[in-house]
Design an enzyme around this catalytic site. Structure first.
Site, PDB file in Angstrom:
ATOM      1  N   ARG A  39       0.822  -1.223   0.000  1.00  0.00           N
ATOM      2  CA  ARG A  39       0.000   0.000   0.000  1.00  0.00           C
ATOM      3  C   ARG A  39       0.850   1.264   0.000  1.00  0.00           C
ATOM      4  O   ARG A  39       0.453   2.272  -0.602  1.00  0.00           O
ATOM      5  CB  ARG A  39      -0.946  -0.005   1.194  1.00  0.00           C
ATOM      6  CG  ARG A  39      -2.092  -0.958   0.947  1.00  0.00           C
ATOM      7  CD  ARG A  39      -3.129  -0.925   2.030  1.00  0.00           C
ATOM      8  NE  ARG A  39      -4.313  -1.626   1.559  1.00  0.00           N
ATOM      9  CZ  ARG A  39      -5.201  -2.227   2.336  1.00  0.00           C
ATOM     10  NH1 ARG A  39      -5.052  -2.191   3.640  1.00  0.00           N
ATOM     11  NH2 ARG A  39      -6.240  -2.827   1.828  1.00  0.00           N
ATOM     12  N   LYS A 200     -17.045 -20.049   1.457  1.00  0.00           N
ATOM     13  CA  LYS A 200     -18.485 -20.071   1.731  1.00  0.00           C
ATOM     14  C   LYS A 200     -19.335 -19.297   0.742  1.00  0.00           C
ATOM     15  O   LYS A 200     -18.976 -18.190   0.328  1.00  0.00           O
ATOM     16  CB  LYS A 200     -18.727 -19.468   3.118  1.00  0.00           C
ATOM     17  CG  LYS A 200     -18.239 -20.351   4.231  1.00  0.00           C
ATOM     18  CD  LYS A 200     -18.532 -19.683   5.537  1.00  0.00           C
ATOM     19  CE  LYS A 200     -18.428 -20.646   6.699  1.00  0.00           C
ATOM     20  NZ  LYS A 200     -18.745 -19.940   7.941  1.00  0.00           N
ATOM     21  N   GLY A 358      -8.575 -10.722  -0.491  1.00  0.00           N
ATOM     22  CA  GLY A 358      -7.391 -10.972   0.332  1.00  0.00           C
ATOM     23  C   GLY A 358      -6.718 -12.295  -0.004  1.00  0.00           C
ATOM     24  O   GLY A 358      -5.518 -12.353  -0.296  1.00  0.00           O
ATOM     25  N   GLY A 381     -12.226  -5.295   1.143  1.00  0.00           N
ATOM     26  CA  GLY A 381     -13.657  -4.996   1.283  1.00  0.00           C
ATOM     27  C   GLY A 381     -14.212  -4.135   0.162  1.00  0.00           C
ATOM     28  O   GLY A 381     -15.316  -4.386  -0.341  1.00  0.00           O
TER      29      GLY A 381
END
Ligand code: ADP
Ligand code: MG
Length: 402
Positions: A39, A200, A358, A381
């Site tokens: 970053r 999931k 991620g 996110g």
């Protein structure tokens, strides 16, 4: 095409202009050491360009979750040295992100100087998008640049509120990310394939729901494929699955059918009786031959070959989620193989490939292909919310300013 202003819309000479740049200083640290500086590197083009043009560069960011409290362990002062080393320039620290003391400190800065303002989340108003805090931050600058796509899914004072109070521009990293995402899903070349994997279905339902109406091929892998297989009546043994989501899985099949989107599920899989590195019970079998005491941990080679053929006929790929339990060998094989195919097709110029998430970034790094994709988002996110088709408030504010 969404539109926003970039650094190209600023004058070439910014001598003495105070430019507030929203960056993402949230890097993983081990004590004072930055363990992954991705970053920090990402913000360098914007920071150096503004500094070279004579601006007084004022970096705004949150760091950790201090919840409105001042916490020395979450001070952005910790990033001064790492950023200075990467930038090869001196960087100073300004002890607040608003208020008279910060303003006074900034008056002593010279054209080209770079400063990091204290953690925006030391003020409770940051996460509440408090207009007073946004106003107080805006008062420190003449221009606002947002270069933190990874924070753009939050409507906070430093990402959203402030963008309405100053002339607002997208930084280089933000602009590159928005351009890549637009190419992948906004206005893509067809056919478009999406790979959605991961553990999931529950965490990816909104993603699947958004993609199914937009892509030509939906490739489902990872643990979540088990729930889709189960919905099709396949006995997946003791594989991870979500019995309560079988109806949702059915719904995705129906919507795909209505939209003319082909859903790809594996024909063969890699199974084992225990989840461990290279377990003795490891074998590859047809999805219809999984024993009651076995679990599916990766896609098999025939499935990967079929998926590679799908990608060969596509012009655009968007990828979120690994195809198998890639952290544990050899259950990274399918993810690595398909990632290499996507990378090669991208390098040949036949595929635009955009990936994010991620674990997806970790898996692509493991496959050694991150550089060969068109774009790999490290935004986490914000990337997922974009995959869900949601409006990101930080981006919307830039578009309104354009
Ligand atoms: P991302 O972070 O890229 O969005 P996710 O967090 O959704 O991805 O999913 C990644 C996780 O899914 C990994 O930890 C991986 O081990 C797990 N996973 C993938 N396939 C399986 C599987 N068949 N069984 C169990 N876990 C799986
Ligand atoms: Mg994850």
């Amino acid at each position: 095409m969404a539109s926003f202003k970039t650094l190209d819309d600023l004058p070439d000479d910014l001598t003495g202009k105070r430019v507030l740049v929203r960056v993402d200083l949230n890097v993983p640290m081990d004590g004072a050491k930055v363990t992954d500086d991705t970053r920090l590197r990402a913000m360098l083009p914007t920071v150096l360009e503004l500094s070279d043009k004579g601006a007084i560069v004022l970096l705004l960011s949150h760091f950790g979750r201090p919840r409105g409290q001042s916490r020395p362990d979450m001070s952005t002062a910790l990033l001064v040295k790492p950023l200075a080393e990467l930038a090869g320039r001196s960087v100073r620290f300004i002890e607040d992100c608003q208020g008279p003391e910060a303003a006074r400190a900034i008056t002593t800065m010279l054209p080209g100087d770079i400063g990091i303002l204290e953690n925006t989340r030391f003020h409770a108003g940051e996460e509440k998008n408090d207009p007073e805090l946004a106003k107080a931050m805006a008062a420190l600058g003449d221009v606002y640049v947002n270069d933190a796509f990874s924070a753009a899914h939050r409507a906070h004072a430093s990402t959203e509120g402030i963008a309405h109070l100053l002339p607002a521009f997208a930084g280089r990293a933000m602009a590159a990310e928005l351009t890549a995402l637009e190419k992948a899903l906004g206005n893509p070349q067809r056919p478009v394939a999406a790979v959605v994997g991961g553990a999931k279905v529950s965490t990816k339902l909104a993603v699947l729901g958004h993609l199914v109406a937009r892509v030509d091929h939906l490739i489902i892998g990872g643990g979540m494929a088990n729930t889709f297989l189960a919905a099709r009546g396949v006995d997946v043994g003791k594989s991870l699955r979500e019995e309560d989501l079988l109806g949702e899985a059915e719904g995705i099949f129906e919507r795909a059918e209505a939209a003319g989107c082909t859903v790809h599920l594996p024909y063969d899989v890699v199974v084992a009786k225990q989840f461990a590195p290279n377990p003795p019970s490891l074998r590859t079998c047809n999805v219809h031959e999984v024993a009651a005491d076995e679990m599916i941990l990766d896609l098999g080679p025939a499935a990967v070959e079929a998926l590679a053929d799908v990608l060969k006929n596509c012009r655009t790929l968007v990828w979120n989620g690994p195809l198998g339990a890639f952290e544990t060998p050899p259950f990274d094989a399918a993810t690595v193989a398909l990632a290499k195919t996507a990378a090669a097709l991208t390098q040949d110029g036949s595929l635009v490939s955009v990936a994010g998430g991620g674990d997806t970034v970790a898996a692509l790094n493991q496959a050694g292909v991150t550089q060969d994709f068109t774009f790999v988002s490290t935004a986490g996110g914000a990337f997922l919310e974009w995959m869900e088709g949601r409006t990101l408030p930080g981006v919307a504010a830039l578009e309104q300013a354009a």
